[in-house]
Scaffold this motif. Structure first.
Motif, short mmCIF file in Angstrom:
data_model
loop_
_atom_site.label_atom_id
_atom_site.label_comp_id
_atom_site.label_asym_id
_atom_site.label_seq_id
_atom_site.Cartn_x
_atom_site.Cartn_y
_atom_site.Cartn_z
N MET A 1 -8.03 -53.96 -6.74
CA MET A 1 -8.90 -54.20 -7.72
C MET A 1 -10.04 -54.98 -7.10
O MET A 1 -9.85 -55.81 -6.31
CB MET A 1 -8.56 -54.61 -8.98
CG MET A 1 -9.39 -54.70 -10.19
SD MET A 1 -8.85 -55.19 -11.59
CE MET A 1 -10.21 -54.88 -12.62
N ASP A 51 -10.82 -48.15 -10.00
CA ASP A 51 -9.53 -49.00 -10.20
C ASP A 51 -9.57 -49.57 -11.47
O ASP A 51 -10.68 -49.93 -11.91
CB ASP A 51 -9.25 -49.84 -8.98
CG ASP A 51 -10.12 -50.78 -8.43
OD1 ASP A 51 -10.17 -52.02 -8.55
OD2 ASP A 51 -11.15 -50.27 -7.97
N SER A 53 -7.32 -52.02 -14.43
CA SER A 53 -6.29 -53.04 -14.95
C SER A 53 -6.55 -53.73 -16.09
O SER A 53 -7.34 -53.12 -17.08
CB SER A 53 -6.09 -54.09 -13.67
OG SER A 53 -4.86 -54.73 -13.86
N VAL A 77 -6.76 -46.24 -9.18
CA VAL A 77 -5.95 -47.12 -8.64
C VAL A 77 -5.71 -48.27 -10.05
O VAL A 77 -6.43 -48.71 -10.15
CB VAL A 77 -6.44 -47.84 -7.67
CG1 VAL A 77 -5.21 -48.52 -6.93
CG2 VAL A 77 -6.96 -46.74 -6.55
N TYR A 109 -1.72 -50.82 -7.79
CA TYR A 109 -1.76 -52.11 -7.12
C TYR A 109 -1.07 -53.38 -7.76
O TYR A 109 -0.98 -53.20 -8.84
CB TYR A 109 -3.10 -52.47 -6.62
CG TYR A 109 -4.13 -52.77 -7.46
CD1 TYR A 109 -4.07 -54.40 -7.77
CD2 TYR A 109 -4.83 -52.01 -8.42
CE1 TYR A 109 -4.79 -54.91 -8.81
CE2 TYR A 109 -5.62 -52.55 -9.38
CZ TYR A 109 -5.63 -53.91 -9.62
OH TYR A 109 -6.55 -54.58 -10.60
N TRP A 228 -6.76 -50.41 2.09
CA TRP A 228 -7.81 -50.23 1.04
C TRP A 228 -8.70 -51.34 1.29
O TRP A 228 -8.77 -52.62 1.00
CB TRP A 228 -7.06 -50.10 -0.26
CG TRP A 228 -7.79 -50.09 -1.28
CD1 TRP A 228 -9.26 -49.64 -1.61
CD2 TRP A 228 -7.50 -50.45 -3.09
NE1 TRP A 228 -9.73 -49.76 -2.87
CE2 TRP A 228 -8.58 -50.26 -3.82
CE3 TRP A 228 -6.38 -51.03 -3.32
CZ2 TRP A 228 -8.67 -50.36 -4.85
CZ3 TRP A 228 -6.20 -51.18 -4.69
CH2 TRP A 228 -7.46 -50.93 -5.55
N GLN A 258 -13.92 -49.58 -1.36
CA GLN A 258 -13.98 -49.98 -2.81
C GLN A 258 -15.28 -50.69 -2.68
O GLN A 258 -15.75 -51.35 -1.82
CB GLN A 258 -12.94 -50.62 -3.12
CG GLN A 258 -13.05 -51.16 -4.70
CD GLN A 258 -12.77 -52.67 -4.90
OE1 GLN A 258 -13.11 -53.57 -4.53
NE2 GLN A 258 -11.81 -52.80 -5.91
N ASP A 267 -14.12 -46.49 -6.01
CA ASP A 267 -13.39 -46.11 -5.00
C ASP A 267 -13.86 -44.85 -4.26
O ASP A 267 -14.21 -43.96 -5.04
CB ASP A 267 -11.86 -46.15 -5.02
CG ASP A 267 -11.48 -47.61 -5.68
OD1 ASP A 267 -11.46 -48.47 -4.84
OD2 ASP A 267 -11.19 -47.76 -6.83
#
Length: 541
Positions: A1, A51, A53, A77, A109, A228, A258, A267
């Protein structure tokens, strides 16, 4: 991230003007196909995603209420933690459900961080390494960080093909990085995470950026590990393609790039990629050159005198060896064999073999699972050498090197590897080395971060440690002991007993193989008999 998401709440990032945000949104719409455009051929196969989270969680559960990706996103992600190891994304289950409902390709991740004192006390022995050394303890904590993240995956029934390891500054739990020793210790933690994921059957890669990676790990070079790479805050997403074309922070191939703004992290894939598992090797952090089958335990290779058969003796990780496995025939043609490490930079460890009849030096490229790729000619004229050994990285450039002793003069030459299976100009690093009848490359034998050499003196049987300087030279030598002339073979697989300290193996005249373990303080521990019948082998390396 992205660093923005990870630092929210701990570091200030100025809001951007509406016009700048509009340009980001317009650019993103372009690459996601929401506006008409003709994509250049180089980008035709790229996939674009996001990504997500804990910042995308509702504020009621501790998130920031940021938006989930648009329906047009092509992959996701998904972060497993709430910003630090041993924490969990509070809405992981709902985000996994969103991925499934919207039928999106997905990776995951997890965060890496240096352990707190409490975490070290709790997890120091909860891993595959011996907790008798600080290096083993730190690796075990990294392993536990991985296991915690994997438990989160199991709870939500999510098994992505890749779990990325996020290595970047953590203001809430900082990496100690003021000294080379601290940066080396940080690597132990990261390597523990790698092994934890690998042992659970996951492939992995590394997320970071050049300056952060340098500060935390000392620019640790891992060419076989996927990357990444973040390009940071961008107005124009096309700039993220630079991360696909440029050398990565660790030397590994970049699979994802990213960038981010104040709203989302974006991304793209750097090449055609089907979102399957990525090939990753074992790490070579310890400086050992002997994990031939890629299971994170160092191994021994040996040739049968009667047949020329080459055998792999897999290490148990606790100081023993499993029964030998035949991995080749016709190896009697070679009169020098050595394991240099990953000589060609593809990840798996390799073997160098000198052909007796021609003096040609062949590179047998390992495939990472105990077998071979096609061999490659590494050089000619090596018949003038009567000792060839692979110390790992001897000159400090993080490429595998070779040391060779010239028979006629006793000169010791450093042949620096170029990291791709070739050589840089050789350098003379010593004279008088013909007084030794055994040369051993154990890796970092004294724990200072530099590759060393162990040598047995023919006339006295004394064993000497020649301490590498880390830059292609030597520190003062140290006497390791006497009476070693009773041994018919000496070699070092690196760390054989799992304490992250290199050891020595020695065969006596009766054919017994003995492990001489070393403590982290540089003293010998009690020797252990590994097995018998080793006098049927005429090369152990």
């Amino acid at each position: 991230m992205a660093a923005r998401m990870r630092f929210i709440g701990t570091a200030a990032h100025p809001r951007r003007p509406a016009s700048a945000l509009a340009s980001v949104v317009a650019a993103l719409a372009l690459v996601l196909g929401l506006l008409p455009a003709t994509a250049p051929p180089a980008q035709a196969a790229a996939l674009y995603g996001h990504d997500i989270s804990w910042p995308q969680c509702p504020t009621a559960v501790g998130g920031l209420g940021l938006p989930l990706p648009p329906a047009t996103t092509q992959f996701v992600v998904l972060g497993l933690t709430r910003g630090l190891p041993f924490t969990e994304n509070p809405c992981l289950a709902s985000q996994v459900a969103w991925v499934g409902t919207n039928n999106k390709r997905a990776h995951a991740y997890t965060m890496a961080a240096f352990p707190t004192a409490a975490q070290l006390a709790t997890y120091r022995a909860q891993g595959p390494w011996s907790a008798s050394t600080r290096a083993g303890e730190l690796s075990n904590v990294g392993y536990a960080e991985a296991r915690y993240a994997l438990a989160s995956l199991q709870r939500v029934s999510f098994r992505p093909p890749v779990v990325w390891i996020d290595v970047e500054p953590r203001p809430a739990q900082p990496w100690p990085a003021a000294t080379a020793v601290q940066r080396r210790e940080n690597r132990y933690v990261v390597e523990g995470l790698m092994r934890g994921l690998r042992d659970a059957g996951y492939s992995y890669g590394l997320y970071s950026f050049a300056s952060g990676w340098q500060d935390i790990t000392g620019s640790w070079r891992l060419p076989g590990v996927p990357v990444w790479a973040t390009a940071g805050r961008l107005d124009y997403p096309s700039e993220a393609l630079d991360r696909c074309r440029q050398a990565s922070f660790s030397g590994g191939r970049v699979f994802l790039s990213q960038w981010y703004d104040d709203v989302r992290d974006y991304d793209l894939t750097c090449a055609p990629y089907a979102f399957t598992a990525l090939p990753v090797p074992a790490s070579a952090l310890s400086g050992a050159t002997a994990d031939f089958n890629g299971n994170w335990n160092n191994d021994v290779l040996a040739r049968v005198a009667a047949t020329g058969e080459l055998r792999l003796y897999p290490g148990t990780g606790r100081g023993g060896l499993f029964p030998g496995i035949r991995i080749g025939a016709g190896w009697a043609a070679y009169n020098a064999l050595e394991t240099p490490g990953d000589f060609n930079g593809d990840g798996p460890l390799d073997v160098l073999a000198r052909e007796a009849a021609t003096g040609k030096l062949w590179l047998y490229r390992g495939n990472g699972t105990g077998g071979w790729l096609s061999r490659i000619l590494a050089g000619n004229g090596w018949q003038i050498m009567n000792g060839i050994l692979g110390p790992g990285d001897f000159n400090g450039d993080q490429r595998v090197d070779v040391l060779a002793r010239e028979a006629a003069t006793g000169f010791l030459w450093l042949y620096p590897g170029n990291g791709a299976g070739g050589w840089l100009p050789r350098v003379r690093v010593g004279g008088g080395w013909n007084i030794f009848n055994a040369l051993v490359a154990p890796g970092d034998f004294d724990g200072d971060g530099a590759a060393d050499v162990v040598a047995r003196e023919t006339a006295t049987g004394r064993l000497w440690l020649y301490r590498g300087s880390g830059t292609g030279g030597w520190l003062p030598r140290v006497l390791l002991g006497g009476g070693w002339n009773g041994m018919t073979a000496l070699m070092s697989p690196g760390d054989l007993n799992g304490d992250r300290t290199p050891d020595i193996l020695a065969r006596d005249s009766a054919g017994s193989l003995w492990l001489y373990p070393r403590s982290s303080g540089g003293t010998w521990l009690v020797r252990v008999r590994v097995g018998g019948g080793w006098n049927t082998l005429n090369a152990i390396f």
